[in-house]
Write a protein that holds these residues in place. Structure first.
Motif, PDB file in Angstrom:
ATOM      1  N   MET A 134       0.823  -1.186   0.000  1.00 33.11           N
ATOM      2  CA  MET A 134       0.000   0.000   0.000  1.00 33.11           C
ATOM      3  C   MET A 134       0.867   1.250   0.000  1.00 33.11           C
ATOM      4  O   MET A 134       0.548   2.215  -0.672  1.00 33.11           O
ATOM      5  CB  MET A 134      -0.926  -0.031   1.212  1.00 33.11           C
ATOM      6  N   LEU A 135       1.938   1.209   0.772  1.00 37.82           N
ATOM      7  CA  LEU A 135       2.845   2.357   0.794  1.00 37.82           C
ATOM      8  C   LEU A 135       3.490   2.542  -0.577  1.00 37.82           C
ATOM      9  O   LEU A 135       3.714   3.679  -1.010  1.00 37.82           O
ATOM     10  CB  LEU A 135       3.903   2.173   1.878  1.00 37.82           C
ATOM     11  N   GLY A 136       3.744   1.454  -1.262  1.00 37.32           N
ATOM     12  CA  GLY A 136       4.306   1.535  -2.612  1.00 37.32           C
ATOM     13  C   GLY A 136       3.387   2.265  -3.579  1.00 37.32           C
ATOM     14  O   GLY A 136       3.833   3.060  -4.414  1.00 37.32           O
ATOM     15  N   TRP A 137       2.083   1.995  -3.463  1.00 36.03           N
ATOM     16  CA  TRP A 137       1.118   2.691  -4.322  1.00 36.03           C
ATOM     17  C   TRP A 137       1.078   4.180  -3.991  1.00 36.03           C
ATOM     18  O   TRP A 137       0.978   5.016  -4.892  1.00 36.03           O
ATOM     19  CB  TRP A 137      -0.270   2.094  -4.150  1.00 36.03           C
ATOM     20  N   ALA A 138       1.152   4.523  -2.719  1.00 40.38           N
ATOM     21  CA  ALA A 138       1.140   5.932  -2.326  1.00 40.38           C
ATOM     22  C   ALA A 138       2.361   6.654  -2.888  1.00 40.38           C
ATOM     23  O   ALA A 138       2.253   7.777  -3.400  1.00 40.38           O
ATOM     24  CB  ALA A 138       1.094   6.056  -0.813  1.00 40.38           C
ATOM     25  N   ILE A 139       3.514   6.008  -2.813  1.00 35.14           N
ATOM     26  CA  ILE A 139       4.730   6.618  -3.353  1.00 35.14           C
ATOM     27  C   ILE A 139       4.635   6.755  -4.869  1.00 35.14           C
ATOM     28  O   ILE A 139       5.044   7.768  -5.440  1.00 35.14           O
ATOM     29  CB  ILE A 139       5.959   5.791  -2.931  1.00 35.14           C
ATOM     30  N   THR A 140       4.051   5.762  -5.530  1.00 28.76           N
ATOM     31  CA  THR A 140       3.886   5.818  -6.984  1.00 28.76           C
ATOM     32  C   THR A 140       3.008   6.998  -7.384  1.00 28.76           C
ATOM     33  O   THR A 140       3.353   7.758  -8.303  1.00 28.76           O
ATOM     34  CB  THR A 140       3.268   4.506  -7.497  1.00 28.76           C
ATOM     35  N   PHE A 141       1.878   7.180  -6.716  1.00 26.66           N
ATOM     36  CA  PHE A 141       0.999   8.296  -7.046  1.00 26.66           C
ATOM     37  C   PHE A 141       1.643   9.635  -6.694  1.00 26.66           C
ATOM     38  O   PHE A 141       1.428  10.632  -7.376  1.00 26.66           O
ATOM     39  CB  PHE A 141      -0.359   8.149  -6.348  1.00 26.66           C
ATOM     40  N   PHE A 142       2.468   9.673  -5.657  1.00 28.11           N
ATOM     41  CA  PHE A 142       3.186  10.889  -5.309  1.00 28.11           C
ATOM     42  C   PHE A 142       4.175  11.264  -6.417  1.00 28.11           C
ATOM     43  O   PHE A 142       4.268  12.428  -6.809  1.00 28.11           O
ATOM     44  CB  PHE A 142       3.902  10.707  -3.969  1.00 28.11           C
ATOM     45  N   ILE A 143       4.876  10.276  -6.940  1.00 28.51           N
ATOM     46  CA  ILE A 143       5.822  10.537  -8.030  1.00 28.51           C
ATOM     47  C   ILE A 143       5.083  10.984  -9.283  1.00 28.51           C
ATOM     48  O   ILE A 143       5.525  11.902  -9.987  1.00 28.51           O
ATOM     49  CB  ILE A 143       6.689   9.287  -8.289  1.00 28.51           C
ATOM     50  N   ILE A 144       3.944  10.363  -9.572  1.00 28.60           N
ATOM     51  CA  ILE A 144       3.123  10.779 -10.717  1.00 28.60           C
ATOM     52  C   ILE A 144       2.684  12.228 -10.541  1.00 28.60           C
ATOM     53  O   ILE A 144       2.703  13.023 -11.493  1.00 28.60           O
ATOM     54  CB  ILE A 144       1.910   9.844 -10.890  1.00 28.60           C
ATOM     55  N   ALA A 145       2.300  12.600  -9.319  1.00 30.58           N
ATOM     56  CA  ALA A 145       1.869  13.974  -9.061  1.00 30.58           C
ATOM     57  C   ALA A 145       3.017  14.958  -9.274  1.00 30.58           C
ATOM     58  O   ALA A 145       2.822  16.037  -9.852  1.00 30.58           O
ATOM     59  CB  ALA A 145       1.335  14.092  -7.641  1.00 30.58           C
ATOM     60  N   ILE A 146       4.205  14.605  -8.834  1.00 31.85           N
ATOM     61  CA  ILE A 146       5.354  15.499  -9.012  1.00 31.85           C
ATOM     62  C   ILE A 146       5.678  15.666 -10.495  1.00 31.85           C
ATOM     63  O   ILE A 146       5.896  16.784 -10.971  1.00 31.85           O
ATOM     64  CB  ILE A 146       6.578  14.963  -8.235  1.00 31.85           C
ATOM     65  N   ILE A 147       5.686  14.569 -11.236  1.00 32.69           N
ATOM     66  CA  ILE A 147       5.989  14.638 -12.673  1.00 32.69           C
ATOM     67  C   ILE A 147       4.918  15.445 -13.398  1.00 32.69           C
ATOM     68  O   ILE A 147       5.227  16.278 -14.260  1.00 32.69           O
ATOM     69  CB  ILE A 147       6.128  13.224 -13.255  1.00 32.69           C
ATOM     70  N   ILE A 154      -4.683   9.790   0.448  1.00 28.45           N
ATOM     71  CA  ILE A 154      -5.648   8.812   0.953  1.00 28.45           C
ATOM     72  C   ILE A 154      -4.966   7.473   1.199  1.00 28.45           C
ATOM     73  O   ILE A 154      -5.134   6.860   2.262  1.00 28.45           O
ATOM     74  CB  ILE A 154      -6.824   8.657  -0.030  1.00 28.45           C
ATOM     75  N   LEU A 155      -4.171   7.009   0.229  1.00 28.47           N
ATOM     76  CA  LEU A 155      -3.490   5.727   0.383  1.00 28.47           C
ATOM     77  C   LEU A 155      -2.501   5.752   1.536  1.00 28.47           C
ATOM     78  O   LEU A 155      -2.361   4.780   2.279  1.00 28.47           O
ATOM     79  CB  LEU A 155      -2.771   5.353  -0.916  1.00 28.47           C
ATOM     80  N   PHE A 156      -1.812   6.884   1.721  1.00 29.74           N
ATOM     81  CA  PHE A 156      -0.850   6.986   2.807  1.00 29.74           C
ATOM     82  C   PHE A 156      -1.547   6.904   4.156  1.00 29.74           C
ATOM     83  O   PHE A 156      -1.085   6.207   5.067  1.00 29.74           O
ATOM     84  CB  PHE A 156      -0.056   8.285   2.693  1.00 29.74           C
ATOM     85  N   PHE A 157      -2.674   7.596   4.315  1.00 32.58           N
ATOM     86  CA  PHE A 157      -3.371   7.559   5.591  1.00 32.58           C
ATOM     87  C   PHE A 157      -4.021   6.203   5.846  1.00 32.58           C
ATOM     88  O   PHE A 157      -4.076   5.743   6.988  1.00 32.58           O
ATOM     89  CB  PHE A 157      -4.393   8.692   5.693  1.00 32.58           C
ATOM     90  N   VAL A 158      -4.484   5.538   4.795  1.00 31.73           N
ATOM     91  CA  VAL A 158      -4.999   4.174   4.957  1.00 31.73           C
ATOM     92  C   VAL A 158      -3.871   3.254   5.406  1.00 31.73           C
ATOM     93  O   VAL A 158      -4.050   2.409   6.299  1.00 31.73           O
ATOM     94  CB  VAL A 158      -5.649   3.669   3.645  1.00 31.73           C
ATOM     95  N   PHE A 159      -2.679   3.432   4.818  1.00 25.66           N
ATOM     96  CA  PHE A 159      -1.521   2.650   5.230  1.00 25.66           C
ATOM     97  C   PHE A 159      -1.199   2.890   6.696  1.00 25.66           C
ATOM     98  O   PHE A 159      -0.933   1.954   7.441  1.00 25.66           O
ATOM     99  CB  PHE A 159      -0.311   3.008   4.356  1.00 25.66           C
ATOM    100  N   LEU A 160      -1.223   4.151   7.131  1.00 25.54           N
ATOM    101  CA  LEU A 160      -0.922   4.459   8.533  1.00 25.54           C
ATOM    102  C   LEU A 160      -1.931   3.826   9.480  1.00 25.54           C
ATOM    103  O   LEU A 160      -1.561   3.290  10.525  1.00 25.54           O
ATOM    104  CB  LEU A 160      -0.878   5.969   8.748  1.00 25.54           C
ATOM    105  N   VAL A 161      -3.207   3.884   9.121  1.00 23.73           N
ATOM    106  CA  VAL A 161      -4.243   3.301   9.974  1.00 23.73           C
ATOM    107  C   VAL A 161      -4.051   1.788  10.069  1.00 23.73           C
ATOM    108  O   VAL A 161      -4.118   1.220  11.166  1.00 23.73           O
ATOM    109  CB  VAL A 161      -5.650   3.639   9.427  1.00 23.73           C
ATOM    110  N   LEU A 162      -3.780   1.141   8.943  1.00 21.47           N
ATOM    111  CA  LEU A 162      -3.563  -0.306   8.967  1.00 21.47           C
ATOM    112  C   LEU A 162      -2.306  -0.667   9.747  1.00 21.47           C
ATOM    113  O   LEU A 162      -2.278  -1.680  10.451  1.00 21.47           O
ATOM    114  CB  LEU A 162      -3.486  -0.852   7.542  1.00 21.47           C
TER     115      LEU A 162
END
Length: 58
Positions: A1-14, A33-41
């Protein structure tokens, strides 16, 4: 899940670098959203593991 959050973050920066504001905003929103879901889990997993009370076998 953290990997998906990082992927979308990189997409946003690009997307922001190339001037696609709408895509960058959407991707950063999804990443948040994915990062906070990861933190909660993560917290739930740590609490469940602490309540279980078994120490790991070394």
């Amino acid at each position: 899940m953290l990997g998906w959050a990082i992927t979308f973050f990189i997409i946003a920066i690009i997307a922001a670098v190339f001037g696609f504001g709408g895509i960058a905003g959407a991707a950063s929103g999804i990443a948040q959203i994915l990062f906070f879901v990861f933190l909660v889990l993560l917290v739930l997993s740590l609490v469940a593991n602490a309540l279980r009370g078994k120490s790991p076998k070394a």
